[in-house]
Design a protein around this motif. Sequence first.
Motif, PDB file in Angstrom:
ATOM      1  N   GLY A   1       4.367  38.450  86.494  1.00  0.00           N
ATOM      2  CA  GLY A   1       5.377  38.641  87.563  1.00  0.00           C
ATOM      3  C   GLY A   1       6.080  37.805  87.578  1.00  0.00           C
ATOM      4  O   GLY A   1       6.654  37.330  88.918  1.00  0.00           O
ATOM      5  N   ASN A   2       6.686  36.976  86.453  1.00  0.00           N
ATOM      6  CA  ASN A   2       7.560  36.080  86.603  1.00  0.00           C
ATOM      7  C   ASN A   2       8.910  36.346  86.733  1.00  0.00           C
ATOM      8  O   ASN A   2       9.484  37.162  85.538  1.00  0.00           O
ATOM      9  CB  ASN A   2       7.313  34.910  85.457  1.00  0.00           C
ATOM     10  CG  ASN A   2       5.977  34.055  85.410  1.00  0.00           C
ATOM     11  OD1 ASN A   2       5.248  34.413  86.416  1.00  0.00           O
ATOM     12  ND2 ASN A   2       6.148  33.326  84.752  1.00  0.00           N
ATOM     13  N   THR A   3       9.550  36.513  87.695  1.00  0.00           N
ATOM     14  CA  THR A   3      11.065  37.409  87.757  1.00  0.00           C
ATOM     15  C   THR A   3      12.053  36.286  87.406  1.00  0.00           C
ATOM     16  O   THR A   3      13.337  36.845  87.298  1.00  0.00           O
ATOM     17  CB  THR A   3      11.100  37.650  89.213  1.00  0.00           C
ATOM     18  OG1 THR A   3      10.792  36.615  90.243  1.00  0.00           O
ATOM     19  CG2 THR A   3      10.039  38.757  89.401  1.00  0.00           C
ATOM     20  N   ARG A   4      12.079  34.926  87.472  1.00  0.00           N
ATOM     21  CA  ARG A   4      13.282  34.155  87.255  1.00  0.00           C
ATOM     22  C   ARG A   4      13.195  33.876  85.725  1.00  0.00           C
ATOM     23  O   ARG A   4      12.210  33.321  85.088  1.00  0.00           O
ATOM     24  CB  ARG A   4      12.960  32.654  87.928  1.00  0.00           C
ATOM     25  CG  ARG A   4      12.719  32.660  89.501  1.00  0.00           C
ATOM     26  CD  ARG A   4      12.420  31.315  89.887  1.00  0.00           C
ATOM     27  NE  ARG A   4      12.378  31.209  91.166  1.00  0.00           N
ATOM     28  CZ  ARG A   4      11.953  30.250  91.962  1.00  0.00           C
ATOM     29  NH1 ARG A   4      11.519  29.205  91.478  1.00  0.00           N
ATOM     30  NH2 ARG A   4      12.124  30.239  93.425  1.00  0.00           N
ATOM     31  N   VAL A   5      14.345  34.620  85.058  1.00  0.00           N
ATOM     32  CA  VAL A   5      14.374  34.592  83.797  1.00  0.00           C
ATOM     33  C   VAL A   5      15.759  33.524  83.076  1.00  0.00           C
ATOM     34  O   VAL A   5      16.711  33.767  83.737  1.00  0.00           O
ATOM     35  CB  VAL A   5      14.611  36.187  83.183  1.00  0.00           C
ATOM     36  CG1 VAL A   5      14.908  36.078  81.688  1.00  0.00           C
ATOM     37  CG2 VAL A   5      13.576  36.821  83.516  1.00  0.00           C
ATOM     38  N   MET A   6      15.399  32.637  82.214  1.00  0.00           N
ATOM     39  CA  MET A   6      16.597  31.904  81.726  1.00  0.00           C
ATOM     40  C   MET A   6      16.651  32.128  80.210  1.00  0.00           C
ATOM     41  O   MET A   6      15.646  32.176  79.707  1.00  0.00           O
ATOM     42  CB  MET A   6      16.175  30.472  81.802  1.00  0.00           C
ATOM     43  CG  MET A   6      17.182  29.491  80.937  1.00  0.00           C
ATOM     44  SD  MET A   6      16.533  27.835  81.211  1.00  0.00           S
ATOM     45  CE  MET A   6      15.292  27.959  79.800  1.00  0.00           C
ATOM     46  N   SER A   7      17.611  32.516  79.806  1.00  0.00           N
ATOM     47  CA  SER A   7      17.872  32.585  78.468  1.00  0.00           C
ATOM     48  C   SER A   7      18.546  31.752  77.817  1.00  0.00           C
ATOM     49  O   SER A   7      19.784  31.152  78.659  1.00  0.00           O
ATOM     50  CB  SER A   7      18.739  33.976  78.129  1.00  0.00           C
ATOM     51  OG  SER A   7      17.726  35.032  78.409  1.00  0.00           O
ATOM     52  N   VAL A   8      18.146  30.888  76.717  1.00  0.00           N
ATOM     53  CA  VAL A   8      19.085  29.736  76.108  1.00  0.00           C
ATOM     54  C   VAL A   8      18.922  29.915  74.634  1.00  0.00           C
ATOM     55  O   VAL A   8      18.169  30.475  73.967  1.00  0.00           O
ATOM     56  CB  VAL A   8      18.087  28.363  76.470  1.00  0.00           C
ATOM     57  CG1 VAL A   8      16.800  28.592  76.145  1.00  0.00           C
ATOM     58  CG2 VAL A   8      18.780  26.930  76.154  1.00  0.00           C
ATOM     59  N   GLU A   9      20.149  29.344  74.159  1.00  0.00           N
ATOM     60  CA  GLU A   9      20.287  29.432  72.754  1.00  0.00           C
ATOM     61  C   GLU A   9      19.116  28.320  72.177  1.00  0.00           C
ATOM     62  O   GLU A   9      18.994  27.100  72.398  1.00  0.00           O
ATOM     63  CB  GLU A   9      21.568  28.768  72.300  1.00  0.00           C
ATOM     64  CG  GLU A   9      21.900  28.994  70.817  1.00  0.00           C
ATOM     65  CD  GLU A   9      23.057  28.405  70.266  1.00  0.00           C
ATOM     66  OE1 GLU A   9      23.235  27.712  69.245  1.00  0.00           O
ATOM     67  OE2 GLU A   9      24.151  28.661  71.154  1.00  0.00           O
ATOM     68  N   ASN A  10      18.078  28.778  71.306  1.00  0.00           N
ATOM     69  CA  ASN A  10      17.048  28.263  70.876  1.00  0.00           C
ATOM     70  C   ASN A  10      17.219  27.009  70.026  1.00  0.00           C
ATOM     71  O   ASN A  10      16.618  25.910  70.566  1.00  0.00           O
ATOM     72  CB  ASN A  10      16.064  29.080  70.085  1.00  0.00           C
ATOM     73  CG  ASN A  10      14.820  28.324  69.692  1.00  0.00           C
ATOM     74  OD1 ASN A  10      14.247  28.313  70.546  1.00  0.00           O
ATOM     75  ND2 ASN A  10      14.258  28.310  68.596  1.00  0.00           N
ATOM     76  N   LYS A  11      18.352  27.108  69.197  1.00  0.00           N
ATOM     77  CA  LYS A  11      18.391  25.860  68.479  1.00  0.00           C
ATOM     78  C   LYS A  11      18.969  24.774  69.173  1.00  0.00           C
ATOM     79  O   LYS A  11      18.485  23.523  69.122  1.00  0.00           O
ATOM     80  CB  LYS A  11      19.160  26.014  67.350  1.00  0.00           C
ATOM     81  CG  LYS A  11      19.677  24.898  66.113  1.00  0.00           C
ATOM     82  CD  LYS A  11      20.483  25.542  65.252  1.00  0.00           C
ATOM     83  CE  LYS A  11      20.812  24.713  64.250  1.00  0.00           C
ATOM     84  NZ  LYS A  11      21.579  23.246  64.219  1.00  0.00           N
ATOM     85  N   ARG A  12      19.941  25.082  70.049  1.00  0.00           N
ATOM     86  CA  ARG A  12      20.486  23.718  70.994  1.00  0.00           C
ATOM     87  C   ARG A  12      19.538  23.403  71.820  1.00  0.00           C
ATOM     88  O   ARG A  12      19.239  22.245  72.278  1.00  0.00           O
ATOM     89  CB  ARG A  12      21.716  24.363  71.787  1.00  0.00           C
ATOM     90  CG  ARG A  12      23.019  24.895  71.018  1.00  0.00           C
ATOM     91  CD  ARG A  12      24.024  25.172  71.675  1.00  0.00           C
ATOM     92  NE  ARG A  12      24.636  24.466  72.570  1.00  0.00           N
ATOM     93  CZ  ARG A  12      24.529  24.781  73.900  1.00  0.00           C
ATOM     94  NH1 ARG A  12      24.120  26.013  74.159  1.00  0.00           N
ATOM     95  NH2 ARG A  12      24.847  24.058  74.945  1.00  0.00           N
ATOM     96  N   PHE A  13      18.681  24.420  72.534  1.00  0.00           N
ATOM     97  CA  PHE A  13      17.523  23.978  73.349  1.00  0.00           C
ATOM     98  C   PHE A  13      16.416  22.962  72.699  1.00  0.00           C
ATOM     99  O   PHE A  13      16.343  21.834  73.188  1.00  0.00           O
ATOM    100  CB  PHE A  13      17.008  25.130  73.808  1.00  0.00           C
ATOM    101  CG  PHE A  13      15.413  24.865  74.694  1.00  0.00           C
ATOM    102  CD1 PHE A  13      15.596  24.267  75.944  1.00  0.00           C
ATOM    103  CD2 PHE A  13      14.210  24.885  74.162  1.00  0.00           C
ATOM    104  CE1 PHE A  13      14.704  24.184  77.024  1.00  0.00           C
ATOM    105  CE2 PHE A  13      13.317  24.612  75.070  1.00  0.00           C
ATOM    106  CZ  PHE A  13      13.494  24.242  76.265  1.00  0.00           C
ATOM    107  N   ALA A  14      16.089  23.141  71.504  1.00  0.00           N
ATOM    108  CA  ALA A  14      14.938  22.362  70.787  1.00  0.00           C
ATOM    109  C   ALA A  14      15.792  21.064  70.492  1.00  0.00           C
ATOM    110  O   ALA A  14      15.209  19.987  70.704  1.00  0.00           O
ATOM    111  CB  ALA A  14      14.922  23.311  69.461  1.00  0.00           C
ATOM    112  N   GLU A  15      16.926  20.887  70.066  1.00  0.00           N
ATOM    113  CA  GLU A  15      17.414  19.840  69.694  1.00  0.00           C
ATOM    114  C   GLU A  15      17.604  18.992  70.899  1.00  0.00           C
ATOM    115  O   GLU A  15      17.355  17.670  71.025  1.00  0.00           O
ATOM    116  CB  GLU A  15      19.013  20.150  68.972  1.00  0.00           C
ATOM    117  CG  GLU A  15      18.813  20.610  67.473  1.00  0.00           C
ATOM    118  CD  GLU A  15      20.473  21.013  67.274  1.00  0.00           C
ATOM    119  OE1 GLU A  15      20.251  21.329  65.816  1.00  0.00           O
ATOM    120  OE2 GLU A  15      21.159  21.206  68.027  1.00  0.00           O
TER     121      GLU A  15
END
Length: 372
Positions: free
Chosen positions: A257-271
């Motif tokens: 039931g986790n309703t707060r959703v964040m989408s992030v560019e994975n490569k930039r996030f990892a770096e």
Amino acid sequence: MKLTIERATLLKALGHVQAVVEKRNTIPILSNVLISAGPDGASFAATDLDIEILETTDASCEGEGLVTAPAHTLYDITRKLPDGADVTLEMTGGDPRLTLKAGRSNFSLPCLPPGDFPVMPTEDLEHRFSVPASELARVIDKTRFAISTEETRYYLNGIHLHAAEHDGRKTLRAVATDGVRLALAEIDLPDGADGMPGVIVPRKTVQEVRRLLEDADDDVEVSVSEGKIRFRLGRAVLTSKLIDGAFPDYERVIPRGNTRVMSVENKRFAEAVDRVATISVEKSRSVKLSLGQDTLTLAVNNPESGQAEEELAVSYSDESFAIGFNARYMLDVASQIEGDEARFHFADAASPALVTDSGDEDALYVLMPLRV
């Protein structure tokens, strides 16, 4: 007994089997590889009493016989021989040494009686099915990083492989967890796998199967019973004991039931995580994630090393809040994301987060938060 084999063929076979041999053994014969010569070619086998690997190869054999030789020494010698060399292995009656010849190179290796070599008892592995090598490699890669290394919780020291069903779809599912993170990946249930027992494949077995998959292109034949599992990859066969224990009910810890959703560019996030974690406390490696309208701020505050902060543009439209995670665990998950975006599903700062992959709907990850 005498056999002649091309160096590359010998190196490949020894590379597969010697990997299971421990560097230090209290039982001398377990340091050796068992070599068998016959009219159909040669075979090489090694075991640590929990895992057995056998590989058959093409070879020119004069006479039949069995011999054992030090596995790592034989592999190192073969590795250093010139490409394209023909290698001759010979043992004459009464001489407890194996002679290896290649070109002008000549080695004599000590042997132990082949009768002392332990053979894993055979049993009926009643459930059999085939899986494409690429698919088996995929589910292993997406889950093995979460295998626990804590020996007291031995039932977490492997991948839980079992048949599952949800939304009317039957799957073969792999799950691993160490109590603070969880990884799950699945594929369509292969023919013959329905009804198989849920098993826990040990960490070392997972590593050796993944190593064998690097040279496998076709389907992998898998056979399972309550106590053992066997993988047949081309001419290599790995048989392993299973972990005798009950894997925990992992379904209870997967957030629904986790309703707060964040989408992030994975490569930039990892770096960005990797950069700010440079000054994090080594023990916890904690990084604080502060979420606002379409903004993510990564921050580390280390009294000894200093402070770090980096801001990223993300897709997020819920209320602002902050949560902390282990940097290494976030990077482990990020390394398995196939799509351009990673999606983080949050509930609150004290609840586990669910991570999904925009490029792979058949994998998910759970991360427990840290106090920051």
